[in-house]
Design an enzyme around this catalytic site. Structure first.
Site, mmCIF file in Angstrom:
data_model
loop_
_atom_site.group_PDB
_atom_site.id
_atom_site.type_symbol
_atom_site.label_atom_id
_atom_site.label_comp_id
_atom_site.label_asym_id
_atom_site.label_seq_id
_atom_site.Cartn_x
_atom_site.Cartn_y
_atom_site.Cartn_z
ATOM 1 N N ARG A 1 -8.219 8.263 4.001
ATOM 2 C CA ARG A 1 -9.168 7.202 3.635
ATOM 3 C C ARG A 1 -9.931 6.718 4.859
ATOM 4 N NH1 ARG A 1 -9.041 2.061 4.810
ATOM 5 N NH2 ARG A 1 -6.890 2.183 5.535
ATOM 6 N N LYS B 1 0.823 -1.218 0.000
ATOM 7 C CA LYS B 1 0.000 0.000 0.000
ATOM 8 C C LYS B 1 0.855 1.265 0.000
ATOM 9 C CE LYS B 1 -0.811 0.501 4.978
ATOM 10 N NZ LYS B 1 -1.829 0.691 6.027
#
Length: 322
Positions: free
Chosen positions: A132, A84
């Site tokens: 997020r 990620k």
């Protein structure tokens, strides 16, 4: 690449406890495959020393640059990244030789008094450094009819959980995979379902990267590759790239494999983008045959991104340049 069979392979890793742990697991697997000793080479990245918030210093890509520079200078033979953290654009002179089987992709809540997210009091202070997570946590709280305050935090796992232990915060949210890899998964008080909180694209997966010129090493490392993990995270990262969003944008994505009995025959890709206060989310999904190639996985991500953009996703990412 060092070619003498008794000469150690040099694995570049960040110096955090989590990075050292996950690199150690990969080192053991590479030793078993190659019969070669593997030594960990600790590399300090700008993201490790800066105390600024990630969105201000360029997102999680700041953890990657120093490792890649060491690869290109020949100081290490291969490197292990949290997938990620990788920017979606891949340099021509480096190759992701393996994506091992993915760990738990979910986000984990570590809260005081063993509380789950639903049990947190109204106005609870929750620490996270991720836009997020901020967007989706606020949205989830709204759906439960309560208000939370998200507090930006940085630091390693000990530092973050310390904010809860010291009473400064009611809870923090971390990647479940990270807690599991350092043997602290039991400290999570709630695992947040992907039906409520979509993880970061590639969360829970590792990328083993080496120079494109190291053909023998690429062939050896390929034995660690998990094709289902690679297909899933390639689709997720394609969605992120097609939204033209960086690692620090409020974008979540998750691809899972759907089985008919014991035969895996479809992949579902879900994506979300939202405003940081959680008031507006664009969340869509698409299902198709399990991608059999890189191009098919990329196409699945682009297709869903196009649908999200048509629903107004671009307008929700104005905060990504914080």
């Amino acid at each position: 690449m060092n070619t003498r069979p008794d000469q150690p392979l040099r694995l570049g890793t960040r110096r955090s406890k989590l990075a050292m742990s996950q690199s150690g697991h990969v080192a053991e697997a590479v030793r078993a495959i190659t019969g070669r000793p593997v030594e960990l080479v600790e590399i300090t990245t700008y993201g490790d020393v800066s105390r600024e918030h990630l969105a201000q210093i360029g997102g999680t890509g700041v953890f990657v640059t120093a490792l890649r520079d060491a690869l290109l200078r020949g100081e290490v033979d291969f490197a292990v990244h949290s997938l990620k953290d990788l920017p979606t654009a891949q340099p021509d002179d480096l190759v992701i030789a393996a994506m091992p089987r993915r760990e738990d992709a979910r986000d984990a809540l570590v809260a005081r008094d063993g509380l789950t997210f639903e049990q947190l009091p109204d106005g609870a202070r929750i620490g996270t450094g991720s836009p997020r997570r901020t967007a989706q946590l606020n949205h989830l709280a709204r759906s439960l009819g309560k208000r939370i305050e998200t507090v930006p935090i940085r630091g390693n796992v000990d530092t973050r959980i310390g904010f809860v232990r010291d009473g400064e915060l009611d809870a923090v949210v971390l990647a479940a995979a990270g807690l599991n890899r350092i043997g602290r998964g039991d400290e999570a008080t709630d695992l947040l379902s992907v039906d409520s909180i979509l993880p970061a694209p590639g969360q829970g997966a590792l990328a083993v990267e080496c120079p494109a010129s190291s053909t023998d090493l690429i062939a050896a490392l390929a034995r660690l590759d998990d094709p289902h993990t690679r297909a899933a995270v390639t689709a997720e990262r394609s969605l992120l790239a097609a939204l033209e969003a960086g690692c620090s944008a409020p974008v979540g994505a998750f691809a899972d494999l759907l089985a008919d009995g014991r035969i895996v025959n479809e992949m579902r890709l879900r994506g979300v983008v939202g405003t940081l206060d959680g008031s507006t989310l664009v969340q869509l999904s698409t299902t198709g045959p399990v991608p059999q190639s890189y191009d098919e996985a990329m196409a699945l991500g682009r297709e869903l991104a196009d649908e999200m953009l048509a629903k107004g996703a671009a307008g929700l990412m104005g905060e990504r340049s914080l």
